[in-house]
Design an enzyme around this catalytic site. Structure first.
Site, mmCIF file in Angstrom:
data_model
loop_
_atom_site.group_PDB
_atom_site.id
_atom_site.type_symbol
_atom_site.label_atom_id
_atom_site.label_comp_id
_atom_site.label_asym_id
_atom_site.label_seq_id
_atom_site.Cartn_x
_atom_site.Cartn_y
_atom_site.Cartn_z
ATOM 1 N N ASP A 19 43.319 39.436 38.663
ATOM 2 C CA ASP A 19 42.294 40.406 39.046
ATOM 3 C C ASP A 19 42.086 41.394 37.895
ATOM 4 O OD1 ASP A 19 40.547 42.024 40.403
ATOM 5 O OD2 ASP A 19 42.009 42.808 41.828
ATOM 6 N N ASP A 64 35.282 38.731 38.797
ATOM 7 C CA ASP A 64 36.456 39.350 38.178
ATOM 8 C C ASP A 64 37.771 38.970 38.853
ATOM 9 O OD1 ASP A 64 35.862 40.697 40.498
ATOM 10 O OD2 ASP A 64 36.329 42.684 39.719
ATOM 11 N N GLU A 65 37.748 37.949 39.695
ATOM 12 C CA GLU A 65 38.959 37.502 40.381
ATOM 13 C C GLU A 65 39.081 35.989 40.307
ATOM 14 O OE1 GLU A 65 39.919 39.317 44.306
ATOM 15 O OE2 GLU A 65 37.891 40.124 44.128
#
Length: 413
Positions: free
Chosen positions: A10, A112-113
């Site tokens: 993350d 973003d993960e």
């Protein structure tokens, strides 16, 4: 199922970190991460929201999802930069390329993960490998990440949300009681503000208190969504890491009307018709979105827009429509309208959301959406429509695709 090793990577304050790295690489001397700063919408129009914030901005009480205008009131010297999604996709792709050196099984949960199946590290020092990945991202790409490690995706994601930034945490089943159960119930993945209030109203304040409820009781009270969060509270989640790409940054549709729309009833019908298309496309791509944006253009070609961040991501046509109506009511000044647009952004995989839309969740609505999608895909968009469009002269499903957008519906098997 044999125990797996799952990493959840993350990016810390993703948009702001990527913006800071880009600017430093192009000659700027100030690091946005070290000053009160945010990535957000147009401050002058008072409708943009905070998409990402620096740690110094957080110290002023600025939270993700609040209005940019409100953030400025809290911090007069706040630095505000507009989002650049193409830049962020490139940064995300660079991270994926690095992660591919460690595992071929990678699922982009959002921009973003990332989930990684690292079961092939079993028997090896997977913690050492996680630290190597974290340090390489920091040194080679310039930004920091948290990495959560567990035997399933849910616990890995919960672990990555522990202390930030630039940290690695484990949360294996034998650690749940110590590390997860003492946390406030609102910190459990998929529990939004409304659900937290419901649980608090019955004396449930921690994840452990939820986990220790009788299974039959939680089902009788909250049905399938309740059963799902009970399972999450007990660390039960078995979905595989699926090797799928994540090319879509937002899903939006718009239409220019052939006449001036000067009344609320017709405006709502155009919003509903566009919501139908946005909802279908989102479900087809197996995604959900957390930010709903509505923009309109009047007869004088003046455009204005509002957006809202939801507590829980959605792909429900009705949720998109009801939110769009509220946004429209907030900004319409009564002048005739010639163009409508609805966009769903902050997208993520729908893996965890199939039965868990607790904020206004309706199992009937979910099943109905799926059935209607199948019929329309097989027999055409107009094979099943809402009765309010009969004899209205307005197409029941509207959607010109924005230039920066991605595919229309493909097929549903």
């Amino acid at each position: 199922m044999k125990e797996r090793i799952i990493f959840h990577v993350d990016v810390n304050s993703a948009y702001l970190s990527w913006e800071a790295v880009y600017r430093l690489q192009h000659g700027e001397s100030i690091d946005l991460r070290e000053i009160p700063s945010i990535v957000g919408g147009d401050e002058s129009k008072r409708h943009g929201i905070v998409l990402s914030k620096s740690i110094p901005a957080k110290e002023y009480g600025i939270v993700t999802g609040e209005s940019v205008y409100s953030a400025r009131q809290k911090c007069p010297n706040l630095t505000i930069v507009p989002p650049n999604y193409e830049r962020y996709i490139k940064a995300s792709n660079s991270m994926i390329s690095l992660l591919n050196e460690y595992s071929p099984i990678i699922q982009r949960f959002s921009i973003d993960e990332v989930f990684m199946d690292c079961s092939h590290f079993k028997g090896k020092d997977f913690l050492k490998i996680a630290y190597e990945i974290k340090e390489r991202i920091k040194e080679e790409l310039g930004f920091t990440v948290n990495i959560g490690i567990s035997s399933n995706k849910l616990l890995a994601k919960m672990a990555s949300d522990f202390k930030k930034p630039d940290r690695i945490h484990t949360l294996f089943p034998d650690e749940i009681k110590e590390k997860m159960w003492p946390l406030p119930v609102g910190e459990l993945f998929m529990i939004g503000v409304k659900t937290q209030r419901k649980l608090n109203g019955r004396g449930i304040y921690t994840i452990g208190e939820l986990a220790n409820l009788d299974r039959k009781y939680i089902y009788s009270w909250l049905k399938m969504p309740g059963l799902l969060i009970w399972e999450y509270a007990n660390g039960i989640e078995n979905s595989p890491v699926r090797s799928i790409s994540y090319p879509v940054k937002s899903i939006g549709n718009s239409t220019t009307t052939s006449y001036d729309v000067d009344n609320r009833k017709e405006a709502y019908m155009f919003l509903l018709a566009i919501s139908e298309m946005v909802g279908m496309r989102t479900r087809d791509l197996k995604l959900c979105g957390k930010v709903v944006s509505v923009s309109i253009r009047n007869e004088e070609f003046y455009s204005y827009s509002h957006q809202r961040k939801l507590d829980v991501a959605t792909n429900s046509t009705n949720t998109i429509y009801e939110t769009s109506k509220k946004l429209f009511d907030e900004m319409w000044d009564g002048k005739p309208i010639r163009r409508f647009n609805i966009t769903l952004s902050e997208l993520s995989s729908s893996d965890f959301y199939q039965l868990s839309l607790l904020e206004g969740y309706s199992e009937k609505d979910e099943k109905l959406n799926k059935a209607i999608d199948r019929i329309r895909c097989k027999y055409g968009y107009n094979s099943i429509i809402r009765s309010c469009f009969l004899h209205s002269g307005i197409n029941p499903i509207i959607g010109g695709v924005m230039e920066e957008e991605y595919p229309m519906m493909s097929s549903i098997i």
